[in-house]
Design a protein around this motif. Structure first.
Motif, PDB file in Angstrom:
ATOM      1  N   ILE A   8      -6.347   7.603   1.689  1.00 29.37           N
ATOM      2  CA  ILE A   8      -7.180   6.493   2.133  1.00 29.37           C
ATOM      3  C   ILE A   8      -6.355   5.518   2.975  1.00 29.37           C
ATOM      4  O   ILE A   8      -6.798   5.031   4.022  1.00 29.37           O
ATOM      5  CB  ILE A   8      -7.792   5.750   0.932  1.00 29.37           C
ATOM      6  CG1 ILE A   8      -8.732   6.672   0.164  1.00 29.37           C
ATOM      7  CG2 ILE A   8      -8.537   4.507   1.392  1.00 29.37           C
ATOM      8  CD1 ILE A   8      -9.919   7.133   0.954  1.00 29.37           C
ATOM      9  N   VAL A   9      -5.147   5.236   2.529  1.00 22.90           N
ATOM     10  CA  VAL A   9      -4.263   4.329   3.267  1.00 22.90           C
ATOM     11  C   VAL A   9      -3.868   4.962   4.600  1.00 22.90           C
ATOM     12  O   VAL A   9      -3.820   4.283   5.632  1.00 22.90           O
ATOM     13  CB  VAL A   9      -3.019   3.978   2.432  1.00 22.90           C
ATOM     14  CG1 VAL A   9      -2.042   3.119   3.238  1.00 22.90           C
ATOM     15  CG2 VAL A   9      -3.422   3.251   1.154  1.00 22.90           C
ATOM     16  N   GLN A  10      -3.600   6.248   4.590  1.00 23.31           N
ATOM     17  CA  GLN A  10      -3.274   6.949   5.831  1.00 23.31           C
ATOM     18  C   GLN A  10      -4.427   6.833   6.830  1.00 23.31           C
ATOM     19  O   GLN A  10      -4.216   6.558   8.018  1.00 23.31           O
ATOM     20  CB  GLN A  10      -2.973   8.419   5.530  1.00 23.31           C
ATOM     21  CG  GLN A  10      -1.724   8.627   4.698  1.00 23.31           C
ATOM     22  CD  GLN A  10      -1.571  10.058   4.210  1.00 23.31           C
ATOM     23  OE1 GLN A  10      -2.351  10.926   4.595  1.00 23.31           O
ATOM     24  NE2 GLN A  10      -0.578  10.302   3.355  1.00 23.31           N
ATOM     25  N   GLN A  16     -18.317   7.763  -2.693  1.00 28.21           N
ATOM     26  CA  GLN A  16     -17.871   6.426  -2.331  1.00 28.21           C
ATOM     27  C   GLN A  16     -16.769   6.461  -1.281  1.00 28.21           C
ATOM     28  O   GLN A  16     -16.292   5.421  -0.832  1.00 28.21           O
ATOM     29  CB  GLN A  16     -17.345   5.685  -3.569  1.00 28.21           C
ATOM     30  CG  GLN A  16     -18.415   5.447  -4.618  1.00 28.21           C
ATOM     31  CD  GLN A  16     -17.829   4.879  -5.901  1.00 28.21           C
ATOM     32  OE1 GLN A  16     -16.625   4.980  -6.140  1.00 28.21           O
ATOM     33  NE2 GLN A  16     -18.671   4.291  -6.709  1.00 28.21           N
ATOM     34  N   GLY A  17     -16.364   7.672  -0.879  1.00 27.88           N
ATOM     35  CA  GLY A  17     -15.305   7.781   0.114  1.00 27.88           C
ATOM     36  C   GLY A  17     -13.934   7.560  -0.491  1.00 27.88           C
ATOM     37  O   GLY A  17     -13.001   7.173   0.205  1.00 27.88           O
ATOM     38  N   LEU A  18     -13.767   7.821  -1.776  1.00 25.91           N
ATOM     39  CA  LEU A  18     -12.496   7.590  -2.447  1.00 25.91           C
ATOM     40  C   LEU A  18     -11.962   8.900  -2.992  1.00 25.91           C
ATOM     41  O   LEU A  18     -12.719   9.825  -3.277  1.00 25.91           O
ATOM     42  CB  LEU A  18     -12.681   6.587  -3.600  1.00 25.91           C
ATOM     43  CG  LEU A  18     -13.253   5.218  -3.209  1.00 25.91           C
ATOM     44  CD1 LEU A  18     -13.510   4.384  -4.452  1.00 25.91           C
ATOM     45  CD2 LEU A  18     -12.301   4.489  -2.288  1.00 25.91           C
ATOM     46  N   PHE A  19     -10.612   8.959  -3.173  1.00 30.21           N
ATOM     47  CA  PHE A  19      -9.983  10.181  -3.658  1.00 30.21           C
ATOM     48  C   PHE A  19      -9.200   9.949  -4.947  1.00 30.21           C
ATOM     49  O   PHE A  19      -8.379  10.767  -5.330  1.00 30.21           O
ATOM     50  CB  PHE A  19      -9.036  10.749  -2.593  1.00 30.21           C
ATOM     51  CG  PHE A  19      -9.748  11.263  -1.386  1.00 30.21           C
ATOM     52  CD1 PHE A  19     -10.651  12.295  -1.488  1.00 30.21           C
ATOM     53  CD2 PHE A  19      -9.520  10.696  -0.149  1.00 30.21           C
ATOM     54  CE1 PHE A  19     -11.312  12.780  -0.373  1.00 30.21           C
ATOM     55  CE2 PHE A  19     -10.181  11.172   0.974  1.00 30.21           C
ATOM     56  CZ  PHE A  19     -11.075  12.212   0.865  1.00 30.21           C
ATOM     57  N   GLN A  20      -9.438   8.821  -5.629  1.00 26.92           N
ATOM     58  CA  GLN A  20      -8.702   8.561  -6.855  1.00 26.92           C
ATOM     59  C   GLN A  20      -8.975   9.672  -7.867  1.00 26.92           C
ATOM     60  O   GLN A  20     -10.113  10.094  -8.057  1.00 26.92           O
ATOM     61  CB  GLN A  20      -9.101   7.211  -7.458  1.00 26.92           C
ATOM     62  CG  GLN A  20      -8.474   6.035  -6.743  1.00 26.92           C
ATOM     63  CD  GLN A  20      -9.282   5.587  -5.539  1.00 26.92           C
ATOM     64  OE1 GLN A  20     -10.101   6.332  -5.035  1.00 26.92           O
ATOM     65  NE2 GLN A  20      -9.032   4.362  -5.096  1.00 26.92           N
ATOM     66  N   GLY A  21      -7.923  10.113  -8.513  1.00 22.94           N
ATOM     67  CA  GLY A  21      -8.060  11.129  -9.539  1.00 22.94           C
ATOM     68  C   GLY A  21      -8.091  12.539  -8.979  1.00 22.94           C
ATOM     69  O   GLY A  21      -8.204  13.499  -9.731  1.00 22.94           O
ATOM     70  N   MET A  22      -8.002  12.694  -7.673  1.00 24.77           N
ATOM     71  CA  MET A  22      -8.027  14.013  -7.056  1.00 24.77           C
ATOM     72  C   MET A  22      -6.703  14.282  -6.357  1.00 24.77           C
ATOM     73  O   MET A  22      -6.067  13.365  -5.862  1.00 24.77           O
ATOM     74  CB  MET A  22      -9.165  14.107  -6.029  1.00 24.77           C
ATOM     75  CG  MET A  22     -10.552  13.942  -6.595  1.00 24.77           C
ATOM     76  SD  MET A  22     -11.765  14.258  -5.309  1.00 24.77           S
ATOM     77  CE  MET A  22     -11.376  15.957  -4.905  1.00 24.77           C
ATOM     78  N   GLN A  23      -6.331  15.526  -6.337  1.00 21.74           N
ATOM     79  CA  GLN A  23      -5.120  15.930  -5.640  1.00 21.74           C
ATOM     80  C   GLN A  23      -5.512  16.759  -4.423  1.00 21.74           C
ATOM     81  O   GLN A  23      -5.890  17.919  -4.545  1.00 21.74           O
ATOM     82  CB  GLN A  23      -4.209  16.741  -6.578  1.00 21.74           C
ATOM     83  CG  GLN A  23      -3.624  15.939  -7.725  1.00 21.74           C
ATOM     84  CD  GLN A  23      -2.680  14.851  -7.242  1.00 21.74           C
ATOM     85  OE1 GLN A  23      -1.930  15.048  -6.300  1.00 21.74           O
ATOM     86  NE2 GLN A  23      -2.720  13.702  -7.900  1.00 21.74           N
ATOM     87  N   PHE A  35       0.835  -1.203   0.000  1.00 21.79           N
ATOM     88  CA  PHE A  35       0.000   0.000   0.000  1.00 21.79           C
ATOM     89  C   PHE A  35       0.871   1.256   0.000  1.00 21.79           C
ATOM     90  O   PHE A  35       1.909   1.300   0.668  1.00 21.79           O
ATOM     91  CB  PHE A  35      -0.921   0.001   1.212  1.00 21.79           C
ATOM     92  CG  PHE A  35      -2.019  -1.024   1.130  1.00 21.79           C
ATOM     93  CD1 PHE A  35      -3.249  -0.703   0.594  1.00 21.79           C
ATOM     94  CD2 PHE A  35      -1.801  -2.326   1.562  1.00 21.79           C
ATOM     95  CE1 PHE A  35      -4.261  -1.650   0.506  1.00 21.79           C
ATOM     96  CE2 PHE A  35      -2.799  -3.282   1.470  1.00 21.79           C
ATOM     97  CZ  PHE A  35      -4.027  -2.945   0.936  1.00 21.79           C
ATOM     98  N   ALA A  36       0.420   2.268  -0.735  1.00 20.85           N
ATOM     99  CA  ALA A  36       1.154   3.528  -0.852  1.00 20.85           C
ATOM    100  C   ALA A  36       0.796   4.440   0.314  1.00 20.85           C
ATOM    101  O   ALA A  36      -0.366   4.850   0.460  1.00 20.85           O
ATOM    102  CB  ALA A  36       0.819   4.211  -2.176  1.00 20.85           C
ATOM    103  N   LEU A  37       1.765   4.774   1.126  1.00 21.08           N
ATOM    104  CA  LEU A  37       1.504   5.578   2.315  1.00 21.08           C
ATOM    105  C   LEU A  37       1.185   7.030   1.977  1.00 21.08           C
ATOM    106  O   LEU A  37       0.711   7.775   2.842  1.00 21.08           O
ATOM    107  CB  LEU A  37       2.709   5.515   3.260  1.00 21.08           C
ATOM    108  CG  LEU A  37       3.051   4.120   3.792  1.00 21.08           C
ATOM    109  CD1 LEU A  37       4.281   4.191   4.686  1.00 21.08           C
ATOM    110  CD2 LEU A  37       1.881   3.514   4.536  1.00 21.08           C
TER     111      LEU A  37
END
Length: 283
Positions: A132-134, A189-196, A126-128
């Motif tokens: 989401i991982v944090q 969905q509680g996700l941040f993919q594609g966002m900075q 997992f990427a720290l």
């Protein structure tokens, strides 16, 4: 399918055994030979408030001092023994100086545990740097194992995780709405993919997660402090209690990030169904 991959199935079996193991409260009481309630009754009345306040500060320091500064590119497996030895030494000092000492060592212990949890997440791929991982590293502190009052047919792990997921989802949605003026599909969905996310947005996200986790973590820390501060215990017992404390959260992290890794590969539904089957067999 997961059942077609024996190595992954064995990894899930090991994760279920860790995540559904007896609670930390039971393990601490068995190790010390003293009921936790007995130790809690002897804790000064104002101590619980002091501990809860210290926990919020300790978790925040742990995130900034460990989680956000770790090198996710480090190769190799996790190094739990190193962190355990350091936490045991910290516990020995806390136990020697009583409740005051344990309050002083709390930020050190929490930071070391967070660093070990993040190290396990990294070792599982997992990427720290991912918020989401944090957040999931912080949420490990809310995982407590199974208590005698739990329904054996239900998963203590998934019950806790579902509750935390809903809170994280709503927090993430509110954060993105505030930042962009509208809710995106990913945010819902509680996700941040594609966002900075900016550092301040990430900090706000984690701060809300910490508020929720601190309440659950606080119960375990208060129990640990009560045992550690008991007159019959000294520095050696403080070290042993801290070693068990970090061992518990290392196990929770190992189990949790194994499950999450398998969910990425096979899908959450398939892994959860396999988890339930394994749990029923273990019971």
């Amino acid at each position: 399918m997961l059942t077609d991959h024996p190595d992954d199935l064995r990894a899930l079996e090991a994760a279920v055994a860790l995540l559904e193991a007896p609670s930390l409260t039971i393990r601490l009481a068995n190790m010390v030979g003293t009921p936790v309630e007995w130790a809690l009754d002897r804790l000064p009345g104002s101590s619980a408030q002091k501990i809860q306040k210290a926990i919020h500060a300790a978790l925040k320091k742990a995130v900034s001092g460990a989680l956000l500064t770790m090198d996710e590119k480090t190769a190799g497996g996790a190094r739990p023994r190193t962190h355990t030895a350091m936490v045991a030494a910290s516990g020995a000092m806390g136990g020697f100086f009583g409740l005051t000492g344990t309050l002083v060592e709390l930020p050190v212990t929490t930071t070391l545990i967070m660093r070990s949890v993040a190290d396990i997440a990294r070792a599982e791929g997992f990427a720290l740097s991912d918020p989401i991982v944090q957040a999931e590293c912080v949420q490990v502190f809310a995982l407590g194992g199974r208590s005698p009052d739990d329904d054996a047919a239900d998963s203590a792990y998934y019950a806790t995780r579902v509750g935390l997921s809903e809170i994280a989802k709503e927090t993430g949605k509110a954060l993105v709405e505030a930042a962009t003026g509208h809710a995106t599909r990913h945010a819902a969905q509680g996700l941040f993919q594609g966002m900075q996310l900016t550092p301040s947005q990430t900090a706000s996200w984690l701060a809300q997660i910490i508020e929720t986790v601190a309440q659950r973590f606080g119960v375990k820390v208060t129990e640990k402090f009560a045992l550690q501060a008991a007159p019959v215990l000294g520095a050696v017992s403080g070290a042993a209690i801290n070693a068990m404390f970090i061992s518990h959260y290392q196990n929770m992290a190992r189990g949790h990030f194994t499950v999450r890794r398998l969910e990425r590969a096979y899908g959450e539904r398939e892994v959860r169904d396999a988890y339930a089957t394994i749990q029923a067999r273990l019971n």
